[in-house]
Design a protein around this motif. Sequence first.
Motif, short mmCIF file in Angstrom:
data_model
loop_
_atom_site.label_atom_id
_atom_site.label_comp_id
_atom_site.label_asym_id
_atom_site.label_seq_id
_atom_site.Cartn_x
_atom_site.Cartn_y
_atom_site.Cartn_z
N GLN A 1 10.29 6.08 14.00
CA GLN A 1 9.74 5.33 12.87
C GLN A 1 8.37 4.78 13.25
OE1 GLN A 1 12.29 2.23 11.45
NE2 GLN A 1 10.72 1.36 10.10
N VAL A 2 7.43 4.89 12.31
CA VAL A 2 6.09 4.38 12.55
C VAL A 2 6.11 2.85 12.59
CG1 VAL A 2 3.76 4.20 11.62
CG2 VAL A 2 5.01 6.36 11.46
N GLN A 3 5.40 2.31 13.56
CA GLN A 3 5.22 0.86 13.62
C GLN A 3 3.73 0.56 13.65
OE1 GLN A 3 7.59 -0.58 16.98
NE2 GLN A 3 9.16 -1.20 15.52
N LEU A 4 3.34 -0.43 12.88
CA LEU A 4 1.93 -0.83 12.75
C LEU A 4 1.86 -2.33 13.02
CD1 LEU A 4 1.54 1.00 9.34
CD2 LEU A 4 0.56 1.81 11.49
N VAL A 5 1.06 -2.71 14.01
CA VAL A 5 0.95 -4.12 14.36
C VAL A 5 -0.52 -4.53 14.32
CG1 VAL A 5 1.43 -5.89 16.08
CG2 VAL A 5 3.01 -3.96 15.80
N GLU A 6 -0.86 -5.28 13.29
CA GLU A 6 -2.24 -5.75 13.11
C GLU A 6 -2.43 -7.13 13.76
OE1 GLU A 6 -0.17 -5.09 10.50
OE2 GLU A 6 -1.01 -3.39 9.36
N SER A 7 -3.63 -7.37 14.26
CA SER A 7 -3.93 -8.67 14.87
C SER A 7 -5.43 -8.92 14.79
CB SER A 7 -3.47 -8.71 16.33
OG SER A 7 -4.15 -7.74 17.09
N GLY A 8 -5.81 -10.17 15.09
CA GLY A 8 -7.23 -10.49 15.18
C GLY A 8 -7.78 -11.29 14.03
N GLY A 9 -6.98 -11.52 13.00
CA GLY A 9 -7.47 -12.29 11.87
C GLY A 9 -7.60 -13.76 12.21
N GLY A 10 -8.11 -14.52 11.24
CA GLY A 10 -8.27 -15.95 11.45
C GLY A 10 -9.13 -16.56 10.39
N THR A 100 -3.38 8.68 2.20
CA THR A 100 -1.95 9.00 2.01
C THR A 100 -1.14 8.15 2.97
OG1 THR A 100 -2.10 10.82 3.59
CG2 THR A 100 -2.36 11.36 1.24
N PRO A 101 -1.10 6.84 2.72
CA PRO A 101 -0.44 5.95 3.68
C PRO A 101 1.04 6.24 3.84
CG PRO A 101 -0.92 4.79 1.63
CD PRO A 101 -1.61 6.12 1.54
N TRP A 102 1.54 5.92 5.05
CA TRP A 102 2.98 5.95 5.25
C TRP A 102 3.64 4.97 4.29
CZ3 TRP A 102 0.30 5.50 10.25
CH2 TRP A 102 0.28 6.70 10.97
N GLY A 103 4.89 5.17 4.00
CA GLY A 103 5.59 4.25 3.10
C GLY A 103 5.83 2.89 3.72
N TYR A 104 5.68 2.81 5.04
CA TYR A 104 5.90 1.55 5.73
C TYR A 104 4.57 0.87 6.01
CZ TYR A 104 6.63 -1.56 9.69
OH TYR A 104 6.63 -2.64 10.52
N TRP A 105 4.53 -0.45 5.80
CA TRP A 105 3.34 -1.26 6.10
C TRP A 105 3.71 -2.33 7.12
CZ3 TRP A 105 -1.48 -0.33 3.92
CH2 TRP A 105 -1.49 0.60 2.89
N GLY A 106 2.76 -2.64 7.98
CA GLY A 106 2.95 -3.75 8.90
C GLY A 106 2.82 -5.08 8.18
N ARG A 107 2.84 -6.16 8.94
CA ARG A 107 2.73 -7.50 8.35
C ARG A 107 1.30 -7.83 7.95
NH1 ARG A 107 6.62 -11.54 11.92
NH2 ARG A 107 8.57 -10.46 11.49
N GLY A 108 0.36 -7.12 8.49
CA GLY A 108 -1.02 -7.42 8.20
C GLY A 108 -1.52 -8.61 9.00
N THR A 109 -2.81 -8.89 8.87
CA THR A 109 -3.41 -10.04 9.52
C THR A 109 -4.32 -10.74 8.51
OG1 THR A 109 -4.61 -10.80 11.50
CG2 THR A 109 -5.33 -8.70 10.54
N GLN A 110 -4.16 -12.05 8.40
CA GLN A 110 -4.88 -12.82 7.39
C GLN A 110 -6.30 -13.11 7.87
OE1 GLN A 110 -3.85 -14.23 4.21
NE2 GLN A 110 -6.06 -14.61 4.11
N VAL A 111 -7.25 -12.82 6.99
CA VAL A 111 -8.65 -13.18 7.22
C VAL A 111 -9.06 -14.15 6.12
CG1 VAL A 111 -11.03 -12.35 7.24
CG2 VAL A 111 -9.23 -11.04 8.39
N THR A 112 -9.53 -15.30 6.53
CA THR A 112 -9.98 -16.31 5.58
C THR A 112 -11.41 -16.69 5.92
OG1 THR A 112 -7.73 -17.17 5.35
CG2 THR A 112 -9.52 -18.57 4.56
#
Length: 115
Positions: A1-10, A100-112
Amino acid sequence: QVQLVESGGGLVQAGGSLRLSCEVSGTTFNINVMGWYRQAPGKPRELVAAIANAGSIYDAESVKGRFTISRDNAKNTVYLQMNSLKPEDTAVYYCNKAYTPWGYWGRGTQVTVSS
Protein backbone atom coordinates in the motif's frame (compact mmCIF):
# COMPACT_ATOMS: atom_id res chain seq x y z
CA GLN A 1 0.00 0.00 0.00
CA VAL A 2 1.25 3.46 -0.90
CA GLN A 3 2.15 5.68 2.03
CA LEU A 4 2.65 9.43 1.71
CA VAL A 5 4.11 11.44 4.58
CA GLU A 6 4.24 15.21 4.13
CA SER A 7 6.20 17.53 6.42
CA GLY A 8 7.73 20.98 6.62
CA GLY A 9 4.69 23.20 6.90
CA GLY A 10 4.23 25.92 9.46
CA LEU A 11 3.34 29.52 10.15
CA VAL A 12 5.32 32.12 8.22
CA GLN A 13 4.99 35.80 7.48
CA ALA A 14 4.25 37.02 3.98
CA GLY A 15 7.44 37.09 1.94
CA GLY A 16 8.93 34.19 3.85
CA SER A 17 9.95 30.72 2.71
CA LEU A 18 9.24 27.11 3.56
CA ARG A 19 10.47 23.80 2.18
CA LEU A 20 8.03 20.92 2.15
CA SER A 21 9.05 17.27 1.96
CA CYS A 22 7.05 14.18 1.08
CA GLU A 23 8.38 10.69 1.63
CA VAL A 24 6.72 8.02 -0.48
CA SER A 25 6.77 4.29 0.21
CA GLY A 26 4.97 1.20 -1.07
CA THR A 27 5.48 1.93 -4.74
CA THR A 28 8.21 2.19 -7.37
CA PHE A 29 8.77 5.87 -6.81
CA ASN A 30 10.97 6.66 -9.78
CA ILE A 31 8.42 5.64 -12.43
CA ASN A 32 5.83 8.13 -11.26
CA VAL A 33 5.25 11.73 -12.19
CA MET A 34 4.79 13.32 -8.78
CA GLY A 35 2.93 16.42 -7.78
CA TRP A 36 2.20 18.78 -4.96
CA TYR A 37 -1.41 19.72 -4.39
CA ARG A 38 -3.02 22.14 -1.99
CA GLN A 39 -6.47 22.66 -0.55
CA ALA A 40 -7.55 25.90 1.02
CA PRO A 41 -10.66 26.08 3.24
CA GLY A 42 -13.82 25.92 1.18
CA LYS A 43 -11.94 25.32 -2.06
CA PRO A 44 -11.23 22.19 -4.11
CA ARG A 45 -7.85 20.55 -4.07
CA GLU A 46 -5.60 21.88 -6.83
CA LEU A 47 -2.36 20.73 -8.41
CA VAL A 48 0.33 23.37 -7.91
CA ALA A 49 3.43 21.67 -9.35
CA ALA A 50 4.46 18.42 -11.01
CA ILE A 51 7.78 16.75 -11.73
CA ALA A 52 8.90 13.86 -13.90
CA ASN A 53 12.31 12.23 -13.67
CA ALA A 54 13.65 14.70 -16.22
CA GLY A 55 12.54 17.65 -14.12
CA SER A 56 9.66 20.00 -13.49
CA ILE A 57 6.82 19.75 -16.01
CA TYR A 58 4.12 21.98 -14.52
CA ASP A 59 3.71 24.98 -12.26
CA ALA A 60 0.36 26.57 -11.60
CA GLU A 61 0.20 30.16 -12.76
CA SER A 62 -0.34 31.35 -9.21
CA VAL A 63 3.01 29.92 -8.04
CA LYS A 64 5.24 30.42 -11.08
CA GLY A 65 8.55 32.02 -10.19
CA ARG A 66 7.99 31.41 -6.47
CA PHE A 67 7.67 27.63 -5.96
CA THR A 68 10.14 25.00 -7.14
CA ILE A 69 9.44 21.28 -7.14
CA SER A 70 12.26 18.75 -6.98
CA ARG A 71 12.75 15.07 -6.24
CA ASP A 72 15.36 12.68 -4.91
CA ASN A 73 14.67 9.20 -6.27
CA ALA A 74 17.31 7.67 -3.98
CA LYS A 75 15.31 8.89 -0.99
CA ASN A 76 11.84 8.36 -2.50
CA THR A 77 11.15 11.97 -1.63
CA VAL A 78 9.65 14.95 -3.43
CA TYR A 79 10.17 18.52 -2.25
CA LEU A 80 8.49 21.88 -2.71
CA GLN A 81 10.56 24.98 -2.10
CA MET A 82 8.20 27.89 -1.54
CA ASN A 83 9.54 31.43 -1.62
CA SER A 84 7.88 34.84 -1.50
CA LEU A 85 4.89 33.31 0.22
CA LYS A 86 1.57 35.13 0.15
CA PRO A 87 -1.47 34.87 2.43
CA GLU A 88 -3.36 33.22 -0.45
CA ASP A 89 -0.87 30.33 -0.31
CA THR A 90 -2.41 29.31 3.01
CA ALA A 91 -3.66 25.74 2.60
CA VAL A 92 -3.00 22.13 3.48
CA TYR A 93 -0.38 20.78 1.09
CA TYR A 94 -0.34 17.19 -0.11
CA CYS A 95 1.81 15.14 -2.43
CA ASN A 96 0.55 12.42 -4.74
CA LYS A 97 0.94 11.25 -8.32
CA ALA A 98 0.35 14.19 -10.61
CA TYR A 99 -2.82 14.21 -12.81
CA THR A 100 -3.90 10.65 -11.80
CA PRO A 101 -3.48 10.57 -8.03
CA TRP A 102 -3.62 7.39 -6.02
CA GLY A 103 -6.91 6.96 -4.19
CA TYR A 104 -5.05 7.32 -0.91
CA TRP A 105 -3.92 10.70 0.45
CA GLY A 106 -1.58 11.44 3.30
CA ARG A 107 -2.42 13.80 6.15
CA GLY A 108 -0.86 16.74 4.40
CA THR A 109 1.07 19.58 6.00
CA GLN A 110 -0.50 22.90 6.96
CA VAL A 111 1.00 26.09 5.57
CA THR A 112 -0.24 29.33 7.04
CA VAL A 113 0.98 32.67 5.73
CA SER A 114 0.22 35.75 7.81
CA SER A 115 -0.03 39.22 6.30
